[in-house]
Design a protein around this motif. Structure first.
Motif, short mmCIF file in Angstrom:
data_model
loop_
_atom_site.label_atom_id
_atom_site.label_comp_id
_atom_site.label_asym_id
_atom_site.label_seq_id
_atom_site.Cartn_x
_atom_site.Cartn_y
_atom_site.Cartn_z
N PRO A 25 0.83 -1.21 0.00
CA PRO A 25 0.00 0.00 0.00
C PRO A 25 0.87 1.26 0.00
O PRO A 25 1.96 1.28 0.57
N VAL A 26 0.35 2.29 -0.65
CA VAL A 26 1.06 3.57 -0.72
C VAL A 26 0.04 4.68 -0.86
O VAL A 26 -1.05 4.47 -1.39
N CYS A 27 0.38 5.87 -0.36
CA CYS A 27 -0.47 7.04 -0.58
C CYS A 27 0.34 8.10 -1.31
O CYS A 27 1.54 8.23 -1.12
N ILE A 35 -4.96 6.53 -2.17
CA ILE A 35 -4.39 5.35 -1.54
C ILE A 35 -4.42 4.24 -2.59
O ILE A 35 -5.47 3.94 -3.16
N GLU A 57 -3.07 3.90 6.14
CA GLU A 57 -2.79 4.77 5.00
C GLU A 57 -3.52 6.11 5.14
O GLU A 57 -2.97 7.16 4.79
N HIS A 60 -1.55 8.42 7.20
CA HIS A 60 -0.51 9.08 6.40
C HIS A 60 -1.08 10.28 5.65
O HIS A 60 -0.45 11.34 5.59
N HIS A 66 1.28 12.13 1.89
CA HIS A 66 1.05 11.87 0.46
C HIS A 66 1.74 12.90 -0.42
O HIS A 66 1.93 12.69 -1.61
#
Length: 71
Positions: A25-27, A35, A57, A60, A66
């Motif tokens: 997972p990444v934002c 996301i 996420e 974040h 982000h």
């Protein structure tokens, strides 16, 4: 969907995208926080685990992480 319940509130709503092209997972996003979830993760975990990943996420996003990839 779990994401809808976690993002129901005031302020701009981030979006969630599922992709087979990412390993974790990444934002990201300057204009609209996004996301990105791995397809394998989204399809294999239960609702509680998915809620935890999305909440992590979203934390974040709330901290502004982000935008850090752009600076």
């Amino acid at each position: 969907w779990v994401f809808d319940r976690l993002t129901d509130g005031p302020g701009p709503r981030p979006r969630a995208v599922v992709s087979a092209a990412v390993p974790s997972p990444v934002c990201f996003g300057l204009v609209r926080p996004t996301i990105l979830l791995p397809k394998r993760l989204a399809e294999s975990v239960g609702e509680d685990e998915l809620r935890w990943v999305l909440a992590h996420e979203l934390d974040h996003v709330r901290r502004g992480d982000h935008r850090t990839a752009y600076w």
